[in-house]
Design an enzyme around this catalytic site. Structure first.
Site, short mmCIF file in Angstrom:
data_model
loop_
_atom_site.label_atom_id
_atom_site.label_comp_id
_atom_site.label_asym_id
_atom_site.label_seq_id
_atom_site.Cartn_x
_atom_site.Cartn_y
_atom_site.Cartn_z
N ILE A 38 0.89 -1.16 0.00
CA ILE A 38 0.00 0.00 0.00
C ILE A 38 0.92 1.20 0.00
O ILE A 38 1.65 1.43 0.97
CB ILE A 38 -0.93 0.03 1.23
CG1 ILE A 38 -1.96 -1.10 1.11
CG2 ILE A 38 -1.64 1.38 1.32
CD1 ILE A 38 -2.93 -1.15 2.28
N PRO A 39 0.93 1.96 -1.10
CA PRO A 39 1.98 2.97 -1.34
C PRO A 39 1.78 4.24 -0.54
O PRO A 39 1.55 5.31 -1.09
CB PRO A 39 1.87 3.22 -2.84
CG PRO A 39 0.42 3.00 -3.15
CD PRO A 39 -0.03 1.89 -2.22
N CYS A 40 1.92 4.14 0.77
CA CYS A 40 1.77 5.31 1.63
C CYS A 40 2.87 6.33 1.36
O CYS A 40 2.74 7.48 1.74
CB CYS A 40 1.74 4.90 3.10
SG CYS A 40 3.21 4.03 3.65
N HIS A 41 3.96 5.90 0.69
CA HIS A 41 5.02 6.86 0.35
C HIS A 41 4.54 7.89 -0.67
O HIS A 41 5.20 8.88 -0.89
CB HIS A 41 6.26 6.13 -0.17
CG HIS A 41 6.01 5.31 -1.40
ND1 HIS A 41 5.46 4.05 -1.34
CD2 HIS A 41 6.23 5.57 -2.71
CE1 HIS A 41 5.37 3.55 -2.57
NE2 HIS A 41 5.82 4.46 -3.42
#
Length: 255
Positions: free
Chosen positions: A159-162
């Site tokens: 999950i690309p929270c970046h």
DNA sequence: TGGGTGACGACGC
DNA sequence: AGCGTCGCCACCC
């Protein structure tokens, strides 16, 4: 995790039952297991169970990972004997392929799940502000809480929270450090050099040749400023003055 | 229960 | 331009 621990574990088990049977039993009991996988940040621990991928971490040794896992989830996690469809899908996703892997977010609160789900919608090469996530999930005042929720993302990278950054286009915090966050985003094609040049001048939006205006982090629009039809904008009013409407993809303002 | 905390954001120097 | 201050909200004792 060392090679030897994986082999030892596998060999001892394989002498009695087939790996396939063991995997099914593990899944049936909901036991959590992990492997080492390759990601854009190098090797990471990838943990999963019958529900889906439960954790991704960067750690120095498996003792620390297993201890962290037990502390976080209140249950153990053991080295996996082999991959299964869930871990294989996750490996592919970590390699950058467009593959969906099931994810176990049962330990997350409803609010955290909404935040993570929204973050998952942000595509490669894009970034959105924390406040954008807050607005999109219907709690526009909860930007700070969004940061806290992302900070507890059990499956970073997957999950690309970046891809959630500050409104001023600085990267903000990250489990693996701000430097890693910026490296990841640049690797996905975001041109921070160009963005910083504009934000320093107070540019907040980019007008596009299709009659819309965008956030500077909407795809590669920032690199086109100066090209015919693309212009740097300081405010929403300025965008409106040019007759521009909000981009439907990055949705720069509240509907 | 209520006060403390934090991957934010807007504002004021 | 960078740095405090303060409001915000979800979570954790």
């Amino acid at each position: 995790m060392s090679e030897s621990s994986l082999h030892t574990y596998g060999a001892a088990t394989a002498s009695r039952v087939s790996p396939d049977f063991t995997a099914k039993v593990f899944a049936g009991f909901g036991l959590d297991r992990y492997v080492v996988a390759t990601s854009a940040l190098g090797e990471v621990y990838l943990a999963w169970n019958a529900t889906g991928v439960s954790a991704i971490r960067r750690m120095d040794d498996d003792g620390a990972f297993e201890a962290w896992y037990r502390e976080r989830f209140g249950r153990g996690c053991v080295p996996a004997i082999e991959d299964d469809p869930t871990s294989s899908a996750a490996r592919a996703a970590l390699r950058g392929q467009q593959v969906a892997a099931p994810i176990d977010l049962r330990e997350c609160s409803p609010f955290e799940q909404r935040v993570l789900q929204k973050a998952a919608e942000i595509g490669r090469g894009n970034a959105r502000p924390y406040g954008w996530v807050a607005r999109e999930i219907g709690t526009p005042e909860a930007t700070r809480a969004v940061g806290n929720a992302l900070g507890r993302n059990p499956v970073p990278l997957l999950i690309p929270c970046h891809r959630v950054i500050r409104t001023d286009c600085t990267v903000g915090g990250y489990v693996f450090g701000g430097e890693a966050k910026r490296t990841l985003l640049e690797g996905e094609g975001i041109d921070f050099g160009a963005i910083e040049m504009l934000t320093r001048r107070g540019i907040r939006y980019i007008g596009c040749d299709d009659g819309t205006f965008c956030l500077p982090t909407c795809g590669d629009v920032v690199t086109r400023v100066g090209a015919p039809g693309y212009r740097a904008l300081h405010s929403v009013d300025e965008a409106h003055a040019h007759g521009l409407v909000p981009c439907g993809l990055c949705r720069p303002i509240a509907a």
